[in-house]
Design a protein around this motif. Structure first.
Motif, PDB file in Angstrom:
ATOM      1  N   ASP A  69      -3.686   8.434  -8.170  1.00  0.00           N
ATOM      2  CA  ASP A  69      -4.538   7.251  -8.256  1.00  0.00           C
ATOM      3  C   ASP A  69      -4.660   6.551  -6.907  1.00  0.00           C
ATOM      4  O   ASP A  69      -5.731   6.042  -6.553  1.00  0.00           O
ATOM      5  N   GLU A  70      -3.549   6.523  -6.179  1.00  0.00           N
ATOM      6  CA  GLU A  70      -3.581   5.900  -4.848  1.00  0.00           C
ATOM      7  C   GLU A  70      -4.506   6.676  -3.921  1.00  0.00           C
ATOM      8  O   GLU A  70      -5.296   6.101  -3.179  1.00  0.00           O
ATOM      9  N   CYS A  83      -6.666   0.605  -0.479  1.00  0.00           N
ATOM     10  CA  CYS A  83      -6.376   0.070  -1.806  1.00  0.00           C
ATOM     11  C   CYS A  83      -6.401  -1.455  -1.795  1.00  0.00           C
ATOM     12  O   CYS A  83      -6.179  -2.092  -2.822  1.00  0.00           O
ATOM     13  N   GLY A 119      -9.315   6.769   4.320  1.00  0.00           N
ATOM     14  CA  GLY A 119     -10.388   7.170   3.428  1.00  0.00           C
ATOM     15  C   GLY A 119     -11.025   8.504   3.746  1.00  0.00           C
ATOM     16  O   GLY A 119     -11.985   8.920   3.096  1.00  0.00           O
ATOM     17  N   ARG A 145     -12.118   6.581  -2.301  1.00  0.00           N
ATOM     18  CA  ARG A 145     -13.309   5.865  -2.787  1.00  0.00           C
ATOM     19  C   ARG A 145     -13.624   4.638  -1.946  1.00  0.00           C
ATOM     20  O   ARG A 145     -14.762   4.394  -1.594  1.00  0.00           O
ATOM     21  N   ASN A 146     -12.578   3.877  -1.641  1.00  0.00           N
ATOM     22  CA  ASN A 146     -12.798   2.548  -1.043  1.00  0.00           C
ATOM     23  C   ASN A 146     -12.192   2.392   0.345  1.00  0.00           C
ATOM     24  O   ASN A 146     -12.036   1.288   0.831  1.00  0.00           O
ATOM     25  N   CYS A 148       0.859  -1.194   0.000  1.00  0.00           N
ATOM     26  CA  CYS A 148       0.000   0.000   0.000  1.00  0.00           C
ATOM     27  C   CYS A 148       0.891   1.238   0.000  1.00  0.00           C
ATOM     28  O   CYS A 148       1.537   1.544   1.005  1.00  0.00           O
ATOM     29  N   ASP A 194      -6.997   8.583  -4.766  1.00  0.00           N
ATOM     30  CA  ASP A 194      -8.381   8.340  -5.203  1.00  0.00           C
ATOM     31  C   ASP A 194      -8.901   7.008  -4.685  1.00  0.00           C
ATOM     32  O   ASP A 194     -10.025   6.921  -4.187  1.00  0.00           O
ATOM     33  N   ALA A 195      -8.058   5.974  -4.800  1.00  0.00           N
ATOM     34  CA  ALA A 195      -8.486   4.644  -4.363  1.00  0.00           C
ATOM     35  C   ALA A 195      -8.821   4.645  -2.877  1.00  0.00           C
ATOM     36  O   ALA A 195      -9.826   4.056  -2.450  1.00  0.00           O
ATOM     37  N   HIS A 196      -8.002   5.332  -2.106  1.00  0.00           N
ATOM     38  CA  HIS A 196      -8.246   5.356  -0.659  1.00  0.00           C
ATOM     39  C   HIS A 196      -9.493   6.161  -0.324  1.00  0.00           C
ATOM     40  O   HIS A 196     -10.243   5.797   0.584  1.00  0.00           O
TER      41      HIS A 196
END
Lengths: 70, 417
Positions: free
Chosen positions: B391-392, B402, B352, B398-399, B312, B394-396
């Motif tokens: 991108d990392e 990662c 997040g 959103r979700n 991560c 964003d992933a965190h």
């Protein structure tokens, strides 16, 4: 002249920010945040007052720009 | 380009770091069989040319040698700024307080005589006998001590243990500790060249700088500069971490494309270690201190890291920022309070929570507000990480993560007491 802070001395008393609010603010923990460091003319009187009020002698006015640390 | 595995190739766990040479070996010359004793050292490097101060300044100037510790200050300028005479000190900084970096201890372990040749040549040029080597690990300490026992000219050299973490390894903190004071950077901006060890003028630099000076005096200007980039001729030591072609300590000529050094794979690259800068990838960057500084990613002590894809990335950044917070010398309020706040916020982002503006504000409050560059460097590390890893992030957001565990690809070690 240029305002300098010896950060190892500063305890965040905050008197400088009260005496020189147009140049010095405080962060969340009460430590000074310097705006314009260069002081000239009439402003020197106010700056000197703030310098002499600092209980930790952390705030200073220095003549020359300090060399970068290496 | 030839790749010569020198030691421990492929056995990372037992003998970290593996040591490599890509191209010409200068400071690591002759070390493929291990540590060079005095006779092996002389066979490899010969005797350094004798130089007075002005000659040494000219030689250092001719090859544009800069300090290899972090600040990349021109050696010639620093040398010219120290008075000649027996009061002057020579301080070799081998504390290497950055847990990601291993190049200095590798050099002291494998080529102790080269480091000592450099230190003693500088001392001779400055007409002094006061030489101190500050060392952070036992293997380097004994390698140097044993080397001094082998030499006829090592009497005046003091090897001192110095384990005071990242900030304690800053050159002014080392100079202070070597004077019997605390291992912390001073609050006033004194220069070691004026006020160094025992309050005396001191030529202080990193271990590799002295080894490079010894190579310069052994081979001469032309041979030294026969490899490398005209901007910074010669070779440099790097510590390569993570998903790279040759993890470990590597000596390379300057001027190589960065992508040739770290490999072509995608993924953000950390340049310059934990006070360094994350960039999106090597692009067409060239490996030299002047070029990387111009590109906004200074090489500092030479750590380059690319995270493996199974860890991560944001969690790694959070772990290092927590470590950086713990490394504060606790003497300057904005650093002592500001770094933990920044690390907490990075942790919340990992979980997040959209605290990006909070992080930006905290990062912005750090630079220039401390006795040393620790708050500045730590802020640069976090700011550039978030910029290089959209991108990392964003992933965190959103979700809430990662999905990958934090594998601690970036070593953070244990804080020295």
């Amino acid at each position: 002249m240029r305002l300098e802070i010896d950060w190892t001395r500063c305890d965040g008393h905050g008197l400088c920010a009260r005496l020189l609010p147009e140049r010095i603010g405080l962060d969340d923990a009460g430590f000074p945040v310097l705006g314009d460091r260069m002081v000239e003319g009439d402003d020197l009187t106010h700056a000197r007052r703030a310098v002499s009020a600092c209980p930790r002698l952390a705030l200073r006015l220095e003549r020359a720009p300090t060399p970068a640390p290496r | 380009m030839t790749t010569t595995p020198l030691r421990g190739a492929g056995t990372h766990v037992d003998t970290w770091p593996p040591v490599w040479v890509l191209g010409a070996a200068h400071v690591l010359a002759g070390t493929s069989g291990g540590r060079l004793d005095l006779s092996a050292h002389r066979e490899t490097h010969g005797l350094p040319r004798r130089r007075d101060r002005d000659e040494l300044v000219r030689d250092a100037q001719a090859v544009r040698l800069v300090g290899r510790g972090g600040a990349a200050f021109p050696v010639a300028t620093k040398l010219a700024g120290v008075p000649v005479g027996s009061r002057t000190h020579v301080l070799v900084n081998g504390s290497e307080g950055e847990p990601a970096s291993h190049k200095d201890r590798t050099l002291m372990r494998l080529a102790p005589h080269l480091v000592l040749d450099g230190a003693l040549a500088v001392a001779r040029a400055l007409e002094t006998r006061r030489v101190t080597v500050a060392v952070g690990d036992a293997a380097s300490y004994w390698s140097l001590r044993n080397a001094l026992d082998e030499r006829p000219d090592g009497d005046g050299v003091r090897v001192a243990s110095h384990r005071h973490g990242f900030v304690g390894g800053e050159i002014r903190a080392v100079a202070r500790a070597m004077s019997g004071d605390v291992a912390r950077p001073p609050g006033r901006r004194v220069l070691p060249t004026v006020h160094g060890v025992d309050g005396r003028p001191t030529f202080a630099s990193n271990v590799e700088t002295f080894a490079q000076l010894a190579v310069l005096l052994g081979r001469g200007v032309d041979a030294f500069a026969s490899v490398g980039d005209p901007d910074e001729p010669g070779t440099t030591l790097l510590t390569l971490i993570g998903d790279v072609d040759h993890p470990g300590v590597v000596e390379v000529p300057t001027g190589l494309p960065l992508s040739a050094v770290v490999g072509e794979r995608v993924g953000p690259l950390l340049v310059g270690g934990y006070h360094g800068t994350w960039i999106a990838g090597p692009g067409d960057l060239v490996l030299s201190r002047p070029a990387l500084r111009t590109a906004g990613a200074p090489l500092n002590a030479g750590v380059l890291a690319r995270l493996p894809h199974d860890t991560c990335a944001l969690g790694e950044v959070a772990a290092v920022s927590r470590w950086l917070a713990g490394e504060s010398a606790a003497q300057c309020g904005p650093c002592f309070f500001g770094l933990p706040s920044m690390a907490d916020s990075v942790g919340r982002l990992c979980a997040g929570e959209d605290v990006r503006s909070d992080i930006a504000r905290r990062v912005g409050l750090l630079p220039g507000r401390g006795a040393c560059a620790h708050p500045d460097g730590s802020a640069a590390f976090v700011r550039s990480a978030l910029a290089a890893m959209p991108d990392e992030v964003d992933a965190h957001l959103r979700n809430r993560g990662c999905g990958r565990p934090v594998r601690r690809a970036l070593p953070v070690g244990v804080r020295a007491a």
